[in-house]
Design an enzyme around this catalytic site. Structure first.
Site, short mmCIF file in Angstrom:
data_model
loop_
_atom_site.label_atom_id
_atom_site.label_comp_id
_atom_site.label_asym_id
_atom_site.label_seq_id
_atom_site.Cartn_x
_atom_site.Cartn_y
_atom_site.Cartn_z
N ILE A 48 5.20 -9.25 40.33
CA ILE A 48 5.82 -10.42 39.70
C ILE A 48 4.76 -11.28 39.04
O ILE A 48 3.67 -11.50 39.58
CB ILE A 48 6.58 -11.24 40.76
CG1 ILE A 48 7.80 -10.46 41.25
CG2 ILE A 48 7.00 -12.60 40.21
CD1 ILE A 48 8.54 -11.13 42.37
N CYS A 49 5.08 -11.75 37.83
CA CYS A 49 4.23 -12.73 37.15
C CYS A 49 5.14 -13.79 36.56
O CYS A 49 6.30 -13.93 36.95
CB CYS A 49 3.40 -12.05 36.07
SG CYS A 49 4.35 -11.38 34.69
N ALA A 50 4.65 -14.57 35.62
CA ALA A 50 5.43 -15.66 35.06
C ALA A 50 6.58 -15.17 34.18
O ALA A 50 7.72 -15.61 34.31
CB ALA A 50 4.54 -16.61 34.28
#
Length: 377
Positions: free
Chosen positions: A72-74
């Protein structure tokens, strides 16, 4: 190995299934510590994206090869790149396609109660800890504290085969943008909010709750009574449904009470909150079920997936609710509010209809957790 993109709904379904979930969050540590995906069924670690670019083999030692890793990232791009790097090393990987941006806009409805006369659905916006409600009776629905994504309620109404005829905000929200006015425009429903919350606003059509404190939804078995509960904001109200369910807005939470400092009058509003706790709702039965508009921790979600508690249990477990000395109560509440919600001043102006922003800006303004409670357990 292939890196699979998954949606927020798929991730949530996987988490709820009880299967082991391992989340690798590659945002920077400050963002991760401030706001992340949490659940009792998952393990989450934070290794920032740039650490993977240093070819440091040690960072891989904490990652499992026998469990799927969800990266997960932004917004999804960095997660996909890291996912591909992990897949090349033999890890079983997927990634959240649009990252925390997508998670922030995910809504999950759960039925609170249902009988022949009425159904109450709690709609949980998990990333924000925001809760809204649909009260259903005899083909009609009232929506309370809807989030900005009004289409979620239109979809739910279609699934339930009901017409939305009433919409209400318990107060002027500071941590998220209300979907009430737009949902009213799309459905032709009446929009309710307190007159004192909308001072200086003349663009949003609404029915003042001060003028119509009893609202009928569907058949006569369903009674919605607006109870003034100031303190979090001066015009906050709670809705008592059939003398049993208190939709408490940001006044009373499962684990705390509303913070009174967002208007710059912490002590003055704390005094109002004292009167609310020990006068306005003092006569409500301990057996009343409290359904708040926010929660602060996943522990507040019960085994059925609902955020709810009996008023008697909240009174027993929360120190502030037991502090009958007015001055002591005021000091406890006014002095313990913590960090303010991000962008709250602009969000309040948007909710008053004074400021208008594009969807992309609104999404960015809302990103992050809610900070509307004062917790004293």
């Amino acid at each position: 190995m292939e890196v699979k993109a998954i949606s927020a709904k798929e991730l949530h379904n996987n988490i709820n299934s009880g299967q082991p979930i391992f989340i690798l969050d590659v945002r920077n540590t400050e963002d991760y510590n401030d706001w992340k995906i949490e659940h009792k069924h998952l393990t989450s670690v934070n290794i920032p994206y740039f650490d993977f670019l240093d070819d440091n083999e040690d960072i891989y030692h904490s990652l499992p090869k026998d469990t799927e890793i969800v990266v997960i990232c932004a917004k999804g791009g960095s997660a996909k790149m890291i996912g591909e790097m992990l897949a090349e090393r033999g890890y079983h990987v997927s990634y959240l396609e649009e990252g925390m941006l997508e998670w922030s806009q995910f809504y999950h409805p759960v039925t609170v109660t249902e009988d022949k006369d009425m159904k109450i659905i709690q709609v949980n916006r998990l990333a924000k800890g925001c809760l809204s409600y649909m009260i259903i009776s005899d083909g009609e629905a009232m929506v309370v504290d809807p989030g900005r994504h009004f289409e979620e309620y239109l979809k739910l109404a279609e699934q339930e085969q009901v017409k939305i005829t009433r919409i209400a905000d318990t107060h002027l929200h500071a941590d998220h943008i209300s979907g009430g006015p737009e949902l009213a425009k799309r459905t032709g429903a009446v929009y309710y909010i307190s007159r004192s919350e909308m001072q200086g606003a003349d663009e949003i059509p609404y029915e003042p709750l001060e003028d119509d404190q009893k609202i009928q939804v569907g058949n006569t078995q369903v009674k919605v009574v607006a109870i003034p509960t100031p303190g979090h904001t001066p015009g906050s109200v709670s809705f008592l449904v059939n003398d049993r369910y208190l939709l408490s807005g940001d006044t009373i939470f499962v684990g705390g009470i509303g913070r009174p400092d967002l208007g710059g009058k912490a002590r003055e509003w704390a005094q109002s909150l004292y009167d609310t706790v020990f006068t306005h709702i003092a006569n409500l039965s301990d057996s009343t079920w409290v359904l708040p508009t926010h929660y602060a921790h996943i522990k507040e979600i019960n085994e059925e997936g609902v955020v709810v508690a009996r008023l008697g249990d909240i009174r027993a477990n929360n120190e502030v609710m037991r502090t009958e000395n007015r001055e002591q109560f005021t000091e406890m509440v006014a002095g313990a509010s913590g960090a303010t919600p991000p962008n709250y001043e602009e969000i309040i102006q948007i909710n008053r209809g004074v400021v208008h922003v594009a969807d992309e800006v609104a999404t960015q303004l809302e990103i992050g957790p809610n900070r509307c409670a004062v917790h004293h357990s």
